[in-house]
Design a protein around this motif. Structure first.
Motif, PDB file in Angstrom:
ATOM      1  N   LEU A  31       0.804  -1.137  -0.008  1.00  0.00           N
ATOM      2  CA  LEU A  31      -0.093  -0.089  -0.201  1.00  0.00           C
ATOM      3  C   LEU A  31       0.635   1.217  -0.107  1.00  0.00           C
ATOM      4  O   LEU A  31       1.870   1.354   0.533  1.00  0.00           O
ATOM      5  CB  LEU A  31      -1.098   0.026   1.037  1.00  0.00           C
ATOM      6  N   PRO A  32       0.248   2.236  -0.624  1.00  0.00           N
ATOM      7  CA  PRO A  32       0.871   3.557  -0.369  1.00  0.00           C
ATOM      8  C   PRO A  32       1.264   4.072   0.850  1.00  0.00           C
ATOM      9  O   PRO A  32       0.411   3.746   2.059  1.00  0.00           O
ATOM     10  CB  PRO A  32       0.249   4.563  -1.249  1.00  0.00           C
ATOM     11  N   ALA A  33       2.318   4.748   1.306  1.00  0.00           N
ATOM     12  CA  ALA A  33       2.657   5.036   2.562  1.00  0.00           C
ATOM     13  C   ALA A  33       1.601   5.807   3.347  1.00  0.00           C
ATOM     14  O   ALA A  33       1.282   5.533   4.503  1.00  0.00           O
ATOM     15  CB  ALA A  33       4.024   6.197   2.568  1.00  0.00           C
ATOM     16  N   ALA A  34       0.685   6.851   2.640  1.00  0.00           N
ATOM     17  CA  ALA A  34      -0.347   7.595   3.278  1.00  0.00           C
ATOM     18  C   ALA A  34      -1.556   6.462   3.753  1.00  0.00           C
ATOM     19  O   ALA A  34      -2.037   6.737   4.824  1.00  0.00           O
ATOM     20  CB  ALA A  34      -0.774   8.657   2.444  1.00  0.00           C
ATOM     21  N   VAL A  35      -1.614   5.503   3.101  1.00  0.00           N
ATOM     22  CA  VAL A  35      -2.532   4.597   3.305  1.00  0.00           C
ATOM     23  C   VAL A  35      -2.322   3.502   4.364  1.00  0.00           C
ATOM     24  O   VAL A  35      -3.146   3.332   5.258  1.00  0.00           O
ATOM     25  CB  VAL A  35      -3.111   3.755   2.023  1.00  0.00           C
ATOM     26  N   ARG A  36      -1.097   3.276   4.413  1.00  0.00           N
ATOM     27  CA  ARG A  36      -0.328   2.416   5.494  1.00  0.00           C
ATOM     28  C   ARG A  36      -0.671   3.042   6.733  1.00  0.00           C
ATOM     29  O   ARG A  36      -1.013   2.414   7.795  1.00  0.00           O
ATOM     30  CB  ARG A  36       1.230   1.919   5.367  1.00  0.00           C
ATOM     31  N   LYS A  37      -0.285   4.368   6.671  1.00  0.00           N
ATOM     32  CA  LYS A  37      -0.451   5.069   7.985  1.00  0.00           C
ATOM     33  C   LYS A  37      -1.726   5.217   8.329  1.00  0.00           C
ATOM     34  O   LYS A  37      -2.071   4.957   9.796  1.00  0.00           O
ATOM     35  CB  LYS A  37      -0.018   6.601   7.678  1.00  0.00           C
ATOM     36  N   ARG A  38      -2.847   5.333   7.637  1.00  0.00           N
ATOM     37  CA  ARG A  38      -4.114   5.183   7.918  1.00  0.00           C
ATOM     38  C   ARG A  38      -4.597   3.943   8.341  1.00  0.00           C
ATOM     39  O   ARG A  38      -5.372   4.067   9.423  1.00  0.00           O
ATOM     40  CB  ARG A  38      -4.822   5.928   7.111  1.00  0.00           C
ATOM     41  N   VAL A  39      -4.307   2.957   7.780  1.00  0.00           N
ATOM     42  CA  VAL A  39      -4.467   1.543   8.138  1.00  0.00           C
ATOM     43  C   VAL A  39      -4.189   1.334   9.760  1.00  0.00           C
ATOM     44  O   VAL A  39      -4.916   0.810  10.517  1.00  0.00           O
ATOM     45  CB  VAL A  39      -4.060   0.542   7.267  1.00  0.00           C
ATOM     46  N   ALA A  40      -2.897   1.952   9.967  1.00  0.00           N
ATOM     47  CA  ALA A  40      -2.115   1.649  11.242  1.00  0.00           C
ATOM     48  C   ALA A  40      -3.081   2.313  12.384  1.00  0.00           C
ATOM     49  O   ALA A  40      -3.049   1.884  13.302  1.00  0.00           O
ATOM     50  CB  ALA A  40      -0.822   2.148  11.043  1.00  0.00           C
ATOM     51  N   GLU A  41      -3.547   3.535  12.056  1.00  0.00           N
ATOM     52  CA  GLU A  41      -4.442   4.429  12.986  1.00  0.00           C
ATOM     53  C   GLU A  41      -5.821   3.893  13.093  1.00  0.00           C
ATOM     54  O   GLU A  41      -6.445   4.296  13.933  1.00  0.00           O
ATOM     55  CB  GLU A  41      -4.416   5.739  12.493  1.00  0.00           C
ATOM     56  N   HIS A  42      -6.591   2.893  12.052  1.00  0.00           N
ATOM     57  CA  HIS A  42      -7.874   2.568  12.064  1.00  0.00           C
ATOM     58  C   HIS A  42      -8.277   2.028  13.585  1.00  0.00           C
ATOM     59  O   HIS A  42      -7.088   1.506  14.178  1.00  0.00           O
ATOM     60  CB  HIS A  42      -8.038   1.337  11.121  1.00  0.00           C
ATOM     61  N   ALA A  43      -9.327   2.305  14.063  1.00  0.00           N
ATOM     62  CA  ALA A  43      -9.790   1.915  15.365  1.00  0.00           C
ATOM     63  C   ALA A  43      -9.848   0.257  15.464  1.00  0.00           C
ATOM     64  O   ALA A  43      -9.634   0.016  16.467  1.00  0.00           O
ATOM     65  CB  ALA A  43     -11.099   2.583  15.689  1.00  0.00           C
TER      66      ALA A  43
END
Length: 116
Positions: A31-43
């Protein structure tokens, strides 16, 4: 992949979504870095294989662009809101009280967005 009820999953996600099988770490890394970051922060666990399949769809629609990344992140936010609402509703049905996290008006812990 085990059934959601056979692993550590204790929510009603298996009633809402279908979890696709595959290598979660490989999918996450692709995944792109921005999406990986968001996935890592997903509740919740955003199920990286599912996100990768969504990413492939968004790339077909928008190309591999920041616009595609933002669209996917908005969709992940939407899915997260649906999951939280379903969990809160189930909690209220079971315990006759508001989900404590919602009653406290608590937010999901995330990094602050970078200033534009």
């Amino acid at each position: 992949m085990p059934d959601a009820r056979e692993d550590n999953e204790r929510t009603l996600r298996h009633e809402m979504w279908r979890r696709y099988s595959g290598d979660d770490w490989e999918a996450f890394d692709a995944l792109p870095a921005a999406v990986r970051k968001r996935v890592a922060e997903h509740a919740y666990d955003a199920w990286s294989v599912n996100v990768m399949l969504l990413w492939q769809h968004y790339k077909r629609v928008y190309g591999r662009t920041p616009r595609a990344e933002r669209a996917l992140i908005r969709y992940l936010d939407y899915c997260e809101r649906l999951e939280r609402a379903a969990f809160a509703s189930r909690y209220t049905e079971m315990y006759g009280a508001m989900l404590p996290h919602d009653a406290a008006a608590a937010t999901i812990l995330r990094e602050k967005p970078e200033a534009a």
